[in-house]
Design a protein around this motif. Structure first.
Motif, PDB file in Angstrom:
ATOM      1  N   PRO A   1     -11.363  -3.498   0.911  1.00 24.54           N
ATOM      2  CA  PRO A   1      -9.949  -3.187   1.134  1.00 24.54           C
ATOM      3  C   PRO A   1      -9.763  -1.997   2.061  1.00 24.54           C
ATOM      4  N   LEU A   2      -8.724  -2.056   2.893  1.00 18.00           N
ATOM      5  CA  LEU A   2      -8.283  -0.878   3.613  1.00 18.00           C
ATOM      6  C   LEU A   2      -7.622   0.064   2.603  1.00 18.00           C
ATOM      7  N   PRO A   3      -7.498   1.355   2.933  1.00 19.85           N
ATOM      8  CA  PRO A   3      -6.952   2.308   1.948  1.00 19.85           C
ATOM      9  C   PRO A   3      -5.613   1.886   1.366  1.00 19.85           C
ATOM     10  N   ASP A   4      -4.678   1.456   2.216  1.00 14.88           N
ATOM     11  CA  ASP A   4      -3.373   1.076   1.695  1.00 14.88           C
ATOM     12  C   ASP A   4      -3.426  -0.239   0.920  1.00 14.88           C
ATOM     13  N   GLU A   5      -4.353  -1.118   1.259  1.00 14.76           N
ATOM     14  CA  GLU A   5      -4.535  -2.321   0.448  1.00 14.76           C
ATOM     15  C   GLU A   5      -4.925  -1.954  -0.978  1.00 14.76           C
ATOM     16  N   ALA A   6      -5.847  -1.010  -1.109  1.00 13.24           N
ATOM     17  CA  ALA A   6      -6.258  -0.560  -2.444  1.00 13.24           C
ATOM     18  C   ALA A   6      -5.100   0.114  -3.167  1.00 13.24           C
ATOM     19  N   TYR A   7      -4.269   0.825  -2.428  1.00 15.62           N
ATOM     20  CA  TYR A   7      -3.090   1.502  -2.984  1.00 15.62           C
ATOM     21  C   TYR A   7      -2.120   0.477  -3.572  1.00 15.62           C
ATOM     22  N   TYR A   8      -1.821  -0.574  -2.809  1.00 13.29           N
ATOM     23  CA  TYR A   8      -0.892  -1.597  -3.293  1.00 13.29           C
ATOM     24  C   TYR A   8      -1.522  -2.427  -4.410  1.00 13.29           C
ATOM     25  N   TRP A   9      -2.823  -2.637  -4.342  1.00 12.19           N
ATOM     26  CA  TRP A   9      -3.533  -3.320  -5.424  1.00 12.19           C
ATOM     27  C   TRP A   9      -3.384  -2.538  -6.721  1.00 12.19           C
ATOM     28  N   LEU A  10      -3.470  -1.213  -6.646  1.00 14.06           N
ATOM     29  CA  LEU A  10      -3.310  -0.383  -7.839  1.00 14.06           C
ATOM     30  C   LEU A  10      -1.895  -0.497  -8.391  1.00 14.06           C
ATOM     31  N   TRP A  11      -0.905  -0.634  -7.513  1.00 12.93           N
ATOM     32  CA  TRP A  11       0.464  -0.867  -7.981  1.00 12.93           C
ATOM     33  C   TRP A  11       0.522  -2.114  -8.851  1.00 12.93           C
ATOM     34  N   SER A  12      -0.184  -3.166  -8.416  1.00 19.88           N
ATOM     35  CA  SER A  12      -0.107  -4.436  -9.150  1.00 19.88           C
ATOM     36  C   SER A  12      -0.684  -4.317 -10.549  1.00 19.88           C
ATOM     37  N   LYS A  13      -1.496  -3.283 -10.795  1.00 22.59           N
ATOM     38  CA  LYS A  13      -2.057  -3.044 -12.123  1.00 22.59           C
ATOM     39  C   LYS A  13      -1.098  -2.252 -12.999  1.00 22.59           C
ATOM     40  N   LYS A  14      -0.040  -1.723 -12.398  1.00 29.38           N
ATOM     41  CA  LYS A  14       0.942  -0.927 -13.131  1.00 29.38           C
ATOM     42  C   LYS A  14       2.336  -1.456 -12.784  1.00 29.38           C
ATOM     43  N   PRO A  15       2.717  -2.618 -13.346  1.00 29.50           N
ATOM     44  CA  PRO A  15       3.976  -3.268 -12.961  1.00 29.50           C
ATOM     45  C   PRO A  15       5.202  -2.385 -13.195  1.00 29.50           C
ATOM     46  N   ASP A  16       6.140  -2.454 -12.252  1.00 26.53           N
ATOM     47  CA  ASP A  16       7.363  -1.679 -12.364  1.00 26.53           C
ATOM     48  C   ASP A  16       8.466  -2.402 -11.579  1.00 26.53           C
ATOM     49  N   TYR A  17       9.689  -1.897 -11.700  1.00 30.39           N
ATOM     50  CA  TYR A  17      10.807  -2.502 -10.983  1.00 30.39           C
ATOM     51  C   TYR A  17      10.675  -2.305  -9.471  1.00 30.39           C
ATOM     52  N   SER A  18      10.103  -1.195  -9.052  1.00 35.02           N
ATOM     53  CA  SER A  18       9.858  -0.932  -7.639  1.00 35.02           C
ATOM     54  C   SER A  18       8.848   0.206  -7.541  1.00 35.02           C
ATOM     55  N   TYR A  19       8.607   0.673  -6.320  1.00 34.06           N
ATOM     56  CA  TYR A  19       7.602   1.706  -6.102  1.00 34.06           C
ATOM     57  C   TYR A  19       8.088   2.694  -5.045  1.00 34.06           C
ATOM     58  N   TYR A  20       7.377   3.799  -4.948  1.00 43.94           N
ATOM     59  CA  TYR A  20       7.841   4.923  -4.138  1.00 43.94           C
ATOM     60  C   TYR A  20       7.908   4.582  -2.649  1.00 43.94           C
ATOM     61  N   ASP A  21       6.840   3.992  -2.114  1.00 46.75           N
ATOM     62  CA  ASP A  21       6.752   3.776  -0.665  1.00 46.75           C
ATOM     63  C   ASP A  21       7.469   2.518  -0.195  1.00 46.75           C
ATOM     64  N   HIS A  22       7.400   1.454  -1.004  1.00 48.03           N
ATOM     65  CA  HIS A  22       7.925   0.144  -0.595  1.00 48.03           C
ATOM     66  C   HIS A  22       8.563  -0.562  -1.791  1.00 48.03           C
ATOM     67  N   PRO A  23       9.362  -1.588  -1.512  1.00 48.15           N
ATOM     68  CA  PRO A  23       9.862  -2.449  -2.595  1.00 48.15           C
ATOM     69  C   PRO A  23       8.702  -3.197  -3.275  1.00 48.15           C
ATOM     70  N   PRO A  24       8.986  -3.922  -4.366  1.00 43.30           N
ATOM     71  CA  PRO A  24       7.891  -4.356  -5.249  1.00 43.30           C
ATOM     72  C   PRO A  24       7.328  -5.752  -5.046  1.00 43.30           C
ATOM     73  N   LEU A  25       7.881  -6.581  -4.159  1.00 47.09           N
ATOM     74  CA  LEU A  25       7.535  -8.001  -4.164  1.00 47.09           C
ATOM     75  C   LEU A  25       6.039  -8.248  -3.986  1.00 47.09           C
ATOM     76  N   THR A  26       5.405  -7.521  -3.079  1.00 45.03           N
ATOM     77  CA  THR A  26       3.971  -7.713  -2.840  1.00 45.03           C
ATOM     78  C   THR A  26       3.159  -7.409  -4.096  1.00 45.03           C
ATOM     79  N   ALA A  27       3.468  -6.296  -4.754  1.00 44.60           N
ATOM     80  CA  ALA A  27       2.744  -5.914  -5.969  1.00 44.60           C
ATOM     81  C   ALA A  27       2.991  -6.919  -7.089  1.00 44.60           C
ATOM     82  N   TRP A  28       4.211  -7.418  -7.182  1.00 47.92           N
ATOM     83  CA  TRP A  28       4.508  -8.423  -8.219  1.00 47.92           C
ATOM     84  C   TRP A  28       3.654  -9.674  -8.036  1.00 47.92           C
ATOM     85  N   LEU A  29       3.624 -10.207  -6.813  1.00 50.27           N
ATOM     86  CA  LEU A  29       2.864 -11.438  -6.563  1.00 50.27           C
ATOM     87  C   LEU A  29       1.370 -11.216  -6.769  1.00 50.27           C
ATOM     88  N   GLN A  30       0.877 -10.074  -6.294  1.00 48.59           N
ATOM     89  CA  GLN A  30      -0.545  -9.783  -6.459  1.00 48.59           C
ATOM     90  C   GLN A  30      -0.892  -9.621  -7.930  1.00 48.59           C
TER      91      GLN A  30
END
Length: 500
Positions: free
Chosen positions: A45-74
């Motif tokens: 993974p590229l650094p930001d790929e790993a960052y968004y992957w970590l978001w997917s392990k901690k589900p939430d309504y949204s996230y600080y840097d971006h909206p949540p759709l990518t993390a939800w699907l992942q």
């Protein structure tokens, strides 16, 4: 007899396609797919790929840097797929395949249904570096591209029907829905929505839509889809909105800063889509040639193009604008590429340019950092290497010191470590910017405890670290080597927390 004649005609058409050197385009197309497959299955993974992957392990309504759709699907697919490598790359791979199929469908609608045009257009599309990158790696951009493309396709169908006095508003609402989900993937999708609004104002025949109930239904759909992001921001003191509309902007920048940002942005964009495509999009003769597809829609394509670039130019005065913020500007041209770049030599040059970019990125991020041949390796490349060694050493030190917490001074390092170690308790405390880690810490998902602290020369120990720890003791360096050449050094500290 008639059926045999039709069958023979079809065979003749196929034979003519392959007899006119289009076999070369097939080879180019599948070679690019081959490079893409190597990256999907072989590159970490590229650094930001790993960052968004970590978001997917901690589900939430949204996230600080971006909206949540990518993390939800992942996150959804992670429950079905055990391999982390597939987890991070499965969604962009699916979006890539879907977009290719949608392009073929759209080309049929505009009368470009012959095999020759389809082959050339497909080769041109997969050769665009912007698409070859962002439809391979798991950034939010792959969903942005797919959903804006889908919204554009539905808007094209709506315009086409509207011009024939068939007011088929189902396509209008489908376009709005796809656009709304695009904004749930990445905020810069809003450029598309602004362009639709401008189009409806400029085009007299479509202006009455603004006063119809369908427009207000569209607004309702948009805000309904955005409700998780709005709710999350209300919960977190509007952290994401403040970051994107305020914190990352500097209103005291000079004209020199603006010109430097603007020039860098323009050159980066030209490089990202290839010079041939960029300048052909702006070629007046080319514009006239493919307006036959649908004049109003082609006008809309250019409204999206100039609205996107207009906002990026303005933002250049206040922040460093990244080249992929302009992605929205190019998406709608995808089914028209074989009408924009028509000469065989130009198609091959464009493809060669795209292949060289892909091969360079593949080698640089998986096999060997190319800068190591002539000097120091840039940090963004260096931090991709050595994680097997890093995680092993950090594990040994953690056992020795009886620790479970690892803190990094950069969110990229923290995210890469989490991915490679499966340690979701990793924290990141940066000096000059907030990240999703700060949100998790504020929500008590992370607590301050005796920790290993990992820093480097670019992100050393800083005041925010000192504020949280009563004692910070240097333990050792971790050096990362590639073929006996040192490319990176990490600094390891032991931090004892203050009692709050």
């Amino acid at each position: 007899l008639e059926a045999n004649m039709v069958r023979n005609t079809n065979f003749d058409q196929i034979f003519r396609v392959f007899s006119k050197d289009l076999i070369i385009y097939f080879l180019v197309f599948f070679f690019i797919l081959f490079i893409k497959a190597i990256f999907v299955f072989g590159a970490g993974p590229l650094p930001d790929e790993a960052y968004y992957w970590l978001w997917s392990k901690k589900p939430d309504y949204s996230y600080y840097d971006h909206p949540p759709l990518t993390a939800w699907l992942q996150g959804l697919l992670s429950g079905l797929i055990s391999s982390k490598q597939i987890q991070i790359r499965i969604v962009p791979t699916i979006t890539f395949i879907v977009i290719l199929l949608l392009i073929l469908h759209w080309m049929k609608l505009i009368g470009k249904d012959n095999p020759s045009e389809k082959i050339k257009n497909s080769v041109l599309f997969v050769s665009v570096p912007l698409y070859s990158i962002f439809l391979t790696v798991s950034f939010p951009d792959h969903l942005l591209i797919l959903l804006i493309f889908l919204s554009g396709l539905c808007f094209y169908k709506f315009i086409d029907a509207y011009q024939q006095e068939r007011h088929n508003y189902i396509y209008w609402h489908l376009s709005v829905l796809a656009f709304s989900f695009a904004c749930l993937a990445k905020y810069n999708a809003i450029f598309f929505g602004l362009s639709v609004f401008i189009f409806l104002i400029i085009k007299r025949d479509f202006r009455k839509i603004l006063l119809s109930g369908h427009f207000f239904i569209a607004l309702f759909i948009f805000f309904l889809v955005q409700s998780p992001v709005i709710f999350w921001n209300i919960q977190n003191d509007y952290a994401s909105f403040n970051f994107n509309l305020n914190s990352r902007l500097d209103f005291s920048n000079t004209w020199g800063f603006f010109l430097k940002n603007l020039i860098t942005f323009i050159f980066a964009v030209i490089f990202a889509v290839s010079p041939l495509l960029f300048f052909n999009i702006l070629n007046i003769k080319k514009i006239a040639a493919f307006k036959s597809a649908n004049k109003d829609f082609v006008d809309f394509c250019y409204i999206v193009f100039f609205v996107t670039f207009g906002f990026c130019f303005i933002l250049s005065a206040y922040t460093s604008v990244l080249y992929y913020w302009s992605t929205v500007a190019f998406i709608l041209f995808s089914p028209f590429l074989s009408s924009i770049i028509t000469r065989k030599v130009d198609i091959l040059l464009h493809s060669l340019f795209g292949i060289l970019i892909m091969v360079f990125l593949l080698i640089n991020s998986t096999l060997y950092p190319l800068a190591a041949f002539w000097g120091r390796v840039d940090r963004e490349t260096a931090i991709l290497y050595g994680w097997k060694n890093m995680t092993s050493i950090i594990y040994d030190i953690s056992i020795e010191q009886k620790l479970s917490k690892v803190v990094f001074t950069d969110y990229r390092l923290a995210s890469l470590y989490s991915f490679h170690s499966d340690n979701y308790n990793t924290d990141a405390i940066m000096e000059k910017r907030e990240t999703q880690f700060d949100i998790w810490r504020k929500n008590k998902m992370y607590k301050t405890e005796k920790s290993l602290i990992i820093a480097d020369m670019n992100f050393p120990i800083h005041n925010k670290i000192y504020e949280r720890y009563s004692e910070i003791k240097f333990l050792r360096f971790i050096n990362i080597f590639i073929n006996e050449k040192k490319i990176k050094t990490y600094h390891v500290y032991l931090g004892k927390p203050k009692i709050f």
